[in-house]
Design a protein around this motif. Structure first.
Motif, PDB file in Angstrom:
ATOM      1  N   THR A  88      -1.966  -2.408  19.161  1.00 24.16           N
ATOM      2  CA  THR A  88      -2.564  -3.462  18.200  1.00 24.16           C
ATOM      3  C   THR A  88      -2.522  -2.960  16.942  1.00 24.16           C
ATOM      4  OG1 THR A  88      -4.635  -2.605  18.329  1.00 24.16           O
ATOM      5  CG2 THR A  88      -4.038  -4.200  20.149  1.00 24.16           C
ATOM      6  N   ILE A  89      -2.706  -3.927  16.003  1.00 24.99           N
ATOM      7  CA  ILE A  89      -2.570  -3.334  14.494  1.00 24.99           C
ATOM      8  C   ILE A  89      -3.777  -2.429  14.384  1.00 24.99           C
ATOM      9  CG2 ILE A  89      -3.030  -4.251  12.081  1.00 24.99           C
ATOM     10  CD1 ILE A  89      -1.364  -6.799  12.930  1.00 24.99           C
ATOM     11  N   GLU A  90      -4.881  -2.627  15.074  1.00 20.31           N
ATOM     12  CA  GLU A  90      -6.063  -1.724  14.796  1.00 20.31           C
ATOM     13  C   GLU A  90      -5.624  -0.316  15.447  1.00 20.31           C
ATOM     14  OE1 GLU A  90      -6.435  -4.944  15.594  1.00 20.31           O
ATOM     15  OE2 GLU A  90      -7.260  -5.444  13.864  1.00 20.31           O
TER      16      GLU A  90
ATOM     17  N   GLU B  22      -2.718  -6.867  -4.229  1.00 20.57           N
ATOM     18  CA  GLU B  22      -1.264  -7.423  -4.086  1.00 20.57           C
ATOM     19  C   GLU B  22      -1.107  -8.290  -2.583  1.00 20.57           C
ATOM     20  OE1 GLU B  22       1.495  -6.784  -5.501  1.00 20.57           O
ATOM     21  OE2 GLU B  22       1.401  -5.457  -6.961  1.00 20.57           O
ATOM     22  N   LYS B  23      -2.134  -8.034  -1.644  1.00 16.56           N
ATOM     23  CA  LYS B  23      -2.248  -8.813  -0.349  1.00 16.56           C
ATOM     24  C   LYS B  23      -2.963 -10.042  -0.320  1.00 16.56           C
ATOM     25  CE  LYS B  23      -0.133  -7.803   2.479  1.00 16.56           C
ATOM     26  NZ  LYS B  23       1.477  -8.376   2.596  1.00 16.56           N
ATOM     27  N   LEU B  73      -3.512  -2.538   5.801  1.00 17.89           N
ATOM     28  CA  LEU B  73      -3.870  -4.026   5.359  1.00 17.89           C
ATOM     29  C   LEU B  73      -2.407  -4.491   4.968  1.00 17.89           C
ATOM     30  CD1 LEU B  73      -6.103  -2.545   2.539  1.00 17.89           C
ATOM     31  CD2 LEU B  73      -6.914  -3.990   4.421  1.00 17.89           C
ATOM     32  N   ALA B  74      -1.338  -3.689   4.722  1.00 14.84           N
ATOM     33  CA  ALA B  74       0.049  -4.260   4.592  1.00 14.84           C
ATOM     34  C   ALA B  74       0.358  -5.122   6.005  1.00 14.84           C
ATOM     35  CB  ALA B  74       0.991  -3.501   4.263  1.00 14.84           C
ATOM     36  N   GLU B  75       0.142  -4.517   7.084  1.00  9.71           N
ATOM     37  CA  GLU B  75       0.683  -4.874   8.337  1.00  9.71           C
ATOM     38  C   GLU B  75      -0.202  -6.117   8.823  1.00  9.71           C
ATOM     39  OE1 GLU B  75       2.863  -2.952  11.962  1.00  9.71           O
ATOM     40  OE2 GLU B  75       1.870  -1.687  10.634  1.00  9.71           O
ATOM     41  N   LYS B  76      -1.804  -5.928   8.621  1.00  8.16           N
ATOM     42  CA  LYS B  76      -2.362  -7.113   9.314  1.00  8.16           C
ATOM     43  C   LYS B  76      -2.428  -8.193   8.497  1.00  8.16           C
ATOM     44  CE  LYS B  76      -7.203  -8.366  10.060  1.00  8.16           C
ATOM     45  NZ  LYS B  76      -8.466  -8.003  10.419  1.00  8.16           N
ATOM     46  N   TYR B  77      -2.042  -8.023   7.113  1.00  9.10           N
ATOM     47  CA  TYR B  77      -2.181  -9.234   6.235  1.00  9.10           C
ATOM     48  C   TYR B  77      -0.672  -9.661   5.757  1.00  9.10           C
ATOM     49  CZ  TYR B  77      -7.068  -8.920   6.311  1.00  9.10           C
ATOM     50  OH  TYR B  77      -8.285  -8.698   6.763  1.00  9.10           O
ATOM     51  N   LYS B  78       0.308  -9.223   6.857  1.00 10.41           N
ATOM     52  CA  LYS B  78       1.631  -9.407   6.587  1.00 10.41           C
ATOM     53  C   LYS B  78       2.142 -10.680   6.121  1.00 10.41           C
ATOM     54  CE  LYS B  78       5.939  -7.678   8.544  1.00 10.41           C
ATOM     55  NZ  LYS B  78       5.893  -6.396   7.779  1.00 10.41           N
ATOM     56  N   THR B  82       2.383  -9.868  -1.616  1.00  8.68           N
ATOM     57  CA  THR B  82       3.551  -9.226  -1.391  1.00  8.68           C
ATOM     58  C   THR B  82       3.747  -8.383  -0.546  1.00  8.68           C
ATOM     59  OG1 THR B  82       2.815  -8.752  -4.002  1.00  8.68           O
ATOM     60  CG2 THR B  82       4.771  -7.450  -3.167  1.00  8.68           C
ATOM     61  N   GLU B  83       5.055  -8.315   0.074  1.00  7.33           N
ATOM     62  CA  GLU B  83       5.541  -7.656   1.301  1.00  7.33           C
ATOM     63  C   GLU B  83       5.480  -6.237   1.003  1.00  7.33           C
ATOM     64  OE1 GLU B  83       5.964  -8.090   4.649  1.00  7.33           O
ATOM     65  OE2 GLU B  83       5.971  -6.013   4.263  1.00  7.33           O
ATOM     66  N   LEU B  84       4.825  -5.490   1.169  1.00  7.38           N
ATOM     67  CA  LEU B  84       4.797  -3.956   0.653  1.00  7.38           C
ATOM     68  C   LEU B  84       5.701  -2.952   1.790  1.00  7.38           C
ATOM     69  CD1 LEU B  84       1.213  -3.913  -0.627  1.00  7.38           C
ATOM     70  CD2 LEU B  84       3.155  -4.005  -1.962  1.00  7.38           C
TER      71      LEU B  84
END
Lengths: 215, 215
Positions: A88-90, B22-23, B73-78, B82-84
């Motif tokens: 998972t992401i976590e 950014e996210k 954060l960048a993955e969970k809030y994909k 901004t895509e980071l």
């Protein structure tokens, strides 16, 4: 596609080879002799401008920095071999956290310890007892935190083997086998059990069988 | 869900705040005063056993190490902001490579330089001219490689802004603004343009507006 891995006789690239084996990826090795400066030739600096190993080439895609390579391999070949990034992401977040702990807290003092205990006499630079002592004290504190963590989960990121654990093997091997400081691991029950678990994985045993350590 | 971020007045947590902005993630900050040892209290060590900042709490999920937090954060809030991390596995690989370069090659000499030039006089420990000189030489070589890289792509991992670039801001700010060594950046045309680009992003300007640097 066969992945080329540069420099597998040295420590850091061995982690990449372990990852390749865990992910069941075909690979071939390209020897790089640091003692002959083969990492500083114009050809090598074209693929790795910092002159370091490992580097991989996956078709026409080139990548360096061992932890970055392993993340790439684990992601690209997600559907085969061992899952090394969590499910998972976590879980992945915790894998990343412990990969950073390895890179920022575990590796720097261990690297200094290995340099001054093991490589100084061989490479002919002076071994500094103060650096050795300071590094050992830092490492002890880090391992105390690992002991606490590993009393609660089987592996660093949770109850699953991951890149975070794998990343400790290439230099951890020096600590346990070649610096006369195996006690740092053995005096910590959970760290000791964890070390035995990860270092007896068939993939790591295969790495050691394929490529001896340079010292 | 509002993400809590610990210690944003200090440098490394500022990178996390920039990532949150950014996210487009809602966040609130939790002050941590290092000068009062608030990072060494039993309560704090429960969430970050190494006593370092930043830490985030996303609901009941706790994570530390700035680069790990930002990846999470960048993955969970994909799907927002901004895509980071790049759009493909290959782009992500290069983001990871340059994140590692920042962590392994750029940050260590810069951290030493900042400690000895900026913090030594304030915290009352001796500033070592040899450390300063060695760090500067290392940093120069790293920036020469950046110059070459940035002559070929707008950002480090390619023609897209990513976590790899973002990661350079918290301590790069010290280099450019507070060590008297802005010339290291300005003497390199592409590094200089890259620095202006990333440091004028609205997200970073917002970070500076919200949380002043401690020195």
């Amino acid at each position: 596609m066969v992945v080329k891995v540069y420099g597998p006789t040295y420590a850091a690239p061995k982690g990449v080879v372990m990852c390749l084996i865990e992910k069941e990826i075909e690979f071939e090795s390209v020897p790089v002799d640091l003692s002959k400066g083969e990492n500083k030739t114009p050809e090598f600096l074209k693929i790795q401008p910092f002159g370091k190993i490992p580097v991989i080439q996956d078709g026409d895609y080139t990548l360096y920095e061992s932890r970055a390579i392993n993340r790439y391999l684990a992601e690209k070949y997600k559907n085969q071999g061992t899952e090394l990034l969590g499910k998972t992401i976590e879980e992945r977040g915790l894998v990343e956290q412990w990969l950073e702990v390895e890179a920022q807290n575990f590796h720097p003092p261990l690297h200094k310890l290995v340099l001054h205990v093991l490589f100084a006499p061989i490479r002919g630079f002076p071994s500094d007892p103060k650096v050795i002592e300071e590094s050992e004290v830092k490492l002890l504190k880090v391992l105390d935190i690992y002991e606490e963590r590993l009393s609660k989960s089987k592996y660093l990121a949770g109850d699953f083997f991951s890149l975070a654990d794998l990343s400790h093997l290439p230099f951890g091997y020096y600590l346990v086998n070649q610096t006369g400081r195996e006690n740092l691991v053995r005096e910590r029950k959970h760290v000791s059990a964890w070390w035995d678990d990860i270092s007896t994985r068939p993939s790591w045993q295969k790495v050691l069988q394929l490529y001896k350590y340079p010292v």
